[in-house]
Design an enzyme around this catalytic site. Structure first.
Site, mmCIF file in Angstrom:
data_model
loop_
_atom_site.group_PDB
_atom_site.id
_atom_site.type_symbol
_atom_site.label_atom_id
_atom_site.label_comp_id
_atom_site.label_asym_id
_atom_site.label_seq_id
_atom_site.Cartn_x
_atom_site.Cartn_y
_atom_site.Cartn_z
ATOM 1 N N ARG A 424 41.823 13.540 40.049
ATOM 2 C CA ARG A 424 41.442 14.110 41.340
ATOM 3 C C ARG A 424 39.987 14.560 41.379
ATOM 4 N NH1 ARG A 424 45.374 17.878 42.061
ATOM 5 N NH2 ARG A 424 46.719 16.448 43.186
ATOM 6 N N HIS A 454 46.576 11.414 31.141
ATOM 7 C CA HIS A 454 45.820 12.646 30.944
ATOM 8 C C HIS A 454 45.531 12.909 29.467
ATOM 9 C CE1 HIS A 454 45.391 17.205 31.153
ATOM 10 N NE2 HIS A 454 44.533 16.796 32.066
#
Length: 703
Positions: A424, A454
């Site tokens: 994001r 991640h």
């Protein structure tokens, strides 16, 4: 062995009355996620209010508070509004509806905004005393105004574009987080009112400097004072600054996407036009302009936030950047923990050092450039290296690491990079890096459908006399040389064959197909992390009062993890949680969590590292230590590819003990979470400050 406990913290506030907590209710067992995050941002704001913090550092924290709030509205408030629009009737684990959360968010944001106003007024006063002034246009004398009018005429006026709103000119698109002026005027010829929007250009910065002095005026005030130049012959009746915040989340239908990169690009273009979730406007705004903006932006009255201070306090970063070292923390020069290593230096073969034993690096205390960045640089330039594989979630704009990967690919090495396109607010940068890597011949993968990658991992495969050897880096932070200077993160450099095999299998599952893979020392999400942590907590519970758990995290919000920790507490396990931001667990409640303590450290560095400690993790009396990328949130456990690694080297474990002990003894940066959900600052007794203590430790270790 970890010995510190927060049990004996003197100076702590009195605990909340236990009878106030109903442990049979959802709200009694679980703190709301959104309100917990706002409590974190309140602790950030408290740094700006703290007179013991250096003056320009306080300005920086004011800017961070504002930028954090912008992101909160773009993502979390936007998500709640989407729930209401979609007629979602469910509740959170604490029993709140989306509407209830929005109401409580509004109350808390209003309270923090009032604090920010008072704080900024005090900071402006204190800065003026040391020669830094933020002035209003009306405070300037004729000569000063004349100087800024010249700046306006020569630089600003040519780039301004006034946009009228009438039958022939529809209300213009207002870009996300941009600063605008709303101008109400009257035409003397017909006495009819007109409205125009004027975007304040960001290219000049938020503040215009008066000559060579540290004296500044907000650019929008200079523009507002010269509106007669932009609207000649019109009578200006009102001018107000305003700013909109839009829904910034993106939702890519990966099942339908033929090309994920293209799909993310399409969603990024759509994001520019997503719905408005907040309107910030000066409190002096008339009902006429206010109502016009509400109607044209299609928002509700409760979405309007009026301010008596500057809009967009994140722009105060410009003031922090002034060359005034006397008003900032003394800069920390990271140590080089490995002898003979540095950017471009090859006095010492880093691979030979790693072969001698596992190496723990702790940033920013240990130099990222001389360790992780050097590891990848040496791999890219070493003719014995056959392959490099790396996960890329966020990186710096100039990324020396990406340049090393490109160099490696161009020299004929096998290079594979898993780029997370959906990181994001870094989507556009990651798309650009992905294209540059592909052009250089790097094998670029975009991860797995439905999951964000991640994990922070790098694998180097090297041909040696004994055969092929694998070298690994598994960390808690991104491969980003800029954030490595301000975020605390840990990384393990190892040549352990089992970890190398685990990492090989992880990359194979990310770039190819793999199911039911067994790992030895790696604990990946989403397939193993939840069950492994749950089992480790349960094993401590079996040991009762001999159990001990310490978790250092960014956030704890997963209901099942909270419940497991409650169960362990009820069995007598002593539990310390060091949680920087969100904590939905309610500590210190008799009959539920009375052996759990929660603290948060807020200071010059952003606490980002994750450490998991279980006293009886492997077997009774044999501790288990893990570091890695995962927090205990539903997204980390269910919807992301994460990687924790078991730390087994005694020397590395000792270093982790040192970090945890210092974190638990801190009484300068630390806040304690009370059972009633309030955070209270610890009263200093010993004066131990984590970041200073770890700087000293790093310097002593390197010397």
């Amino acid at each position: 062995m970890v010995t510190a406990s927060a049990n004996s913290q003197s100076g702590d506030p009195e605990p909340a009355e236990p009878r106030c907590i109903d442990i049979t209710s959802a709200a009694g067992r679980f703190i709301n996620r959104e309100l917990s995050w706002l409590a974190f941002n309140s602790r950030v704001l408290a740094q700006a209010e703290d007179p013991s913090v250096q003056l320009l550092e306080r300005i920086k924290f004011c800017a961070i508070w504002s930028a954090n709030l912008d992101e909160f509205f773009q993502v979390r408030v936007a998500g709640l509004k989407d729930q209401i629009a979609g007629q979602f009737i469910g509740t959170t684990p604490d029993g709140r509806t989306a509407s209830q959360q929005l109401q409580e968010i509004r109350t808390e944001v209003d309270q923090q905004s009032e604090r920010a106003l008072c704080c900024l007024q005090q900071l402006i006063k204190e800065m003026a005393e040391v020669g830094i002034e933020i002035l209003n246009w009306r405070d300037l004398n004729n000569e000063e105004q004349k100087f800024l009018i010249g700046e306006f005429d020569n630089r600003i006026y040519p780039v301004l574009t006034p946009l009228a709103v009438d039958l022939g000119h529809p209300f213009p698109y207002i870009s996300n987080l941009s600063l605008s002026l709303g101008v109400l005027m009257m035409d003397p010829s017909d006495r009819h009112k007109r409205f125009a929007r004027l975007k304040v250009p960001a290219i000049f910065g938020r503040f215009l400097q008066l000559g060579g002095e540290d004296r500044f005026v907000p650019v929008e005030q200079v523009v507002a004072a010269q509106l007669s130049t932009l609207f000649p012959g019109m009578e200006i009746t009102e001018t107000v600054a305003f700013r909109v915040t839009r829904n910034a989340d993106i939702a890519v239908d990966e099942g339908e996407a033929q090309d994920l990169l293209e799909a993310v690009e399409i969603e990024l273009r759509r994001r520019r036009f997503r719905s408005v979730v907040r309107l910030e406007v000066e409190r002096k705004v008339s009902s006429e302009i206010r109502n016009l903006l509400i109607e044209e932006l299609d928002i509700q009255q409760e979405d309007v936030y009026e301010a008596d201070t500057l809009l967009e306090l994140s722009s105060l970063r410009e003031i922090f950047d002034l060359d005034r070292p006397d008003l900032k923390n003394q800069p920390w020069k990271s140590v080089k923990p490995l002898p003979g290593t540095g950017p471009g230096e090859q006095n010492v073969d880093l691979f030979s050092l790693i072969r001698q034993g596992d190496i723990l690096v702790h940033h920013p205390y240990d130099s990222f450039t001389a360790t992780v960045q050097e590891f990848i640089w040496q791999a890219a330039n070493d003719p014995q290296v056959l392959a490099i594989k790396l996960t890329l979630y966020r990186t710096s704009g100039d990324s020396p690491i990406v340049r090393s990967l490109i160099r490696a690919a161009e020299s004929g090495k096998q290079v594979a990079v898993v780029v997370e396109l959906k990181a994001r607010f870094d989507e556009e940068a990651n798309i650009e890096w992905a294209r540059r890597l592909e052009q250089a011949g790097v094998h670029v993968a975009y991860g797995l459908v439905g999951l964000k990658v991640h994990a922070k991992t790098c694998l180097v495969v090297r041909e040696e006399v004994e055969g092929v050897q694998r070298y690994c880096h598994i960390g808690t932070g991104n491969y980003n040389s800029k954030t490595a200077r301000i975020y605390t993160d840990l990384g393990l450099l190892t040549a352990d064959p089992d970890i190398g095999l685990d990492l090989t299998q992880l990359f194979n599952s990310l770039t190819g197909y793999g199911r039911h893979v067994k790992f030895r020392h790696l604990v990946p999400a989403p397939h193993m992390l939840r069950s492994t942590i749950t089992e480790l907590i349960a094993q401590e519970a079996e040991q009762g009062t001999q159990g001990r758990i310490i978790l250092k995290l960014n956030s704890l919000a997963d209901p099942d993890m909270v419940a497991a920790l409650y169960d362990a507490s009820q069995a007598g396990v002593q539990i310390d949680l060091i949680v920087r931001a969100i904590c939905c667990l309610r500590p210190g409640v008799p009959g539920m969590s009375e052996t759990i303590r929660v603290r948060s450290l807020i200071g010059r560095y952003l606490e980002h590292s994750r450490i998991y400690y279980f006293r009886n993790g492997a077997s009774v009396g044999t501790p288990a230590y893990f570091i890695g990328s995962a927090d205990l949130m539903p997204r980390n456990l269910n919807r992301r590819v994460e990687a924790l690694v078991s730390v087994n080297d005694p020397t590395v474990r000792q270093r982790l003990d040192e970090v945890l002990n210092i974190n638990l003894k801190d009484d300068v940066l630390a806040w304690n979470l009370r059972a009633d959900g309030r955070w209270c600052r610890i009263s200093p007794i010993t004066g131990l400050e984590t970041h200073t203590a770890l700087e000293k430790l790093a310097r002593a270790t390197a010397s």
